[in-house]
Design a protein around this motif. Structure first.
Motif, mmCIF file in Angstrom:
data_model
loop_
_atom_site.group_PDB
_atom_site.id
_atom_site.type_symbol
_atom_site.label_atom_id
_atom_site.label_comp_id
_atom_site.label_asym_id
_atom_site.label_seq_id
_atom_site.Cartn_x
_atom_site.Cartn_y
_atom_site.Cartn_z
ATOM 1 N N PRO A 117 60.021 -49.720 44.350
ATOM 2 C CA PRO A 117 58.902 -48.733 44.880
ATOM 3 C C PRO A 117 59.482 -47.369 45.317
ATOM 4 C CG PRO A 117 59.074 -50.636 46.453
ATOM 5 C CD PRO A 117 60.135 -51.156 45.489
ATOM 6 N N SER A 118 60.606 -47.151 45.869
ATOM 7 C CA SER A 118 61.240 -45.973 46.327
ATOM 8 C C SER A 118 61.308 -45.177 45.011
ATOM 9 C CB SER A 118 62.514 -46.236 47.233
ATOM 10 O OG SER A 118 62.797 -44.747 47.592
ATOM 11 N N LEU A 119 62.127 -45.583 44.366
ATOM 12 C CA LEU A 119 62.620 -44.559 42.972
ATOM 13 C C LEU A 119 61.229 -44.566 42.055
ATOM 14 C CD1 LEU A 119 64.621 -43.558 41.226
ATOM 15 C CD2 LEU A 119 65.389 -45.648 40.312
ATOM 16 N N ALA A 120 60.340 -45.523 42.029
ATOM 17 C CA ALA A 120 59.142 -45.143 41.250
ATOM 18 C C ALA A 120 58.436 -44.296 41.612
ATOM 19 C CB ALA A 120 58.436 -46.827 41.125
ATOM 20 N N ALA A 121 58.283 -44.209 43.188
ATOM 21 C CA ALA A 121 57.594 -43.121 43.951
ATOM 22 C C ALA A 121 58.261 -41.818 43.634
ATOM 23 C CB ALA A 121 57.419 -43.427 45.125
ATOM 24 N N GLN A 122 59.540 -41.792 43.341
ATOM 25 C CA GLN A 122 60.301 -40.387 43.177
ATOM 26 C C GLN A 122 60.103 -40.047 41.716
ATOM 27 O OE1 GLN A 122 64.392 -40.551 44.599
ATOM 28 N NE2 GLN A 122 63.423 -41.226 46.526
ATOM 29 N N LEU A 123 59.832 -41.027 40.803
ATOM 30 C CA LEU A 123 59.836 -40.634 39.322
ATOM 31 C C LEU A 123 58.265 -40.075 39.047
ATOM 32 C CD1 LEU A 123 61.568 -43.925 37.843
ATOM 33 C CD2 LEU A 123 62.403 -41.333 37.694
ATOM 34 N N LEU A 124 57.499 -40.608 39.656
ATOM 35 C CA LEU A 124 55.890 -40.228 39.611
ATOM 36 C C LEU A 124 55.862 -39.006 40.406
ATOM 37 C CD1 LEU A 124 53.955 -43.679 39.825
ATOM 38 C CD2 LEU A 124 54.592 -42.354 37.808
#
Length: 95
Positions: free
Chosen positions: A88-95
Motif C-alpha cells: 500500500p505504501s508504494l502504491a500510494a506513492q505511485l498514484l
C-alpha cells in the motif's frame, strides 16, 4: 539538524541531539563540512528566518505524512491488485 546546530561552531557539542535524527555517517559528514569551511555565524535575523523556515518544513513534512497515511489506508479498496504487488505504501506513492 539545522534547528539543533544553530550557530554552534563545534558540531560535537550537539552530537547527542543529532544522534536522535541522523545516522553517524551523516553527523561525520556535517562535522567535516563544518570544519573545512570558512563560514561565519548567522546574524540574529538570519537565524530567526532559518528557524521559521525549519518550522515551516517540519509542518509540511507532518502534513505529507498525514496525507500519505490517509491514502495508504484507502489503497486496498482503490487498487487492491497494485497493493498486492507492491504494497500500500508504494502504491500510494505511485498514484
Amino acid at each position: 539538524a539545522i534547528g539543533i546546530i544553530q550557530n554552534e561552531m563545534d558540531v560535537t557539542k550537539s552530537n547527542e541531539e543529532l544522534n536522535e535524527i541522523l545516522t553517524s555517517n551523516q553527523i561525520i559528514t556535517i562535522s567535516v563540512a563544518g570544519s573545512t569551511t570558512s563560514g561565519r555565524p548567522l546574524t540574529d535575523d538570519e537565524l530567526r528566518s532559518l528557524n521559521a523556515t525549519c518550522s515551516y518544513l517540519d509542518e509540511l513534512k507532518s502534513i505529507q505524512t498525514e496525507l500519505t497515511a490517509f491514502v495508504e489506508s484507502r489503497m486496498e479498496r482503490w487498487a487492491p491488485s497494485v497493493c498486492a504487488l507492491v504494497g500500500p505504501s508504494l502504491a500510494a506513492q505511485l498514484l
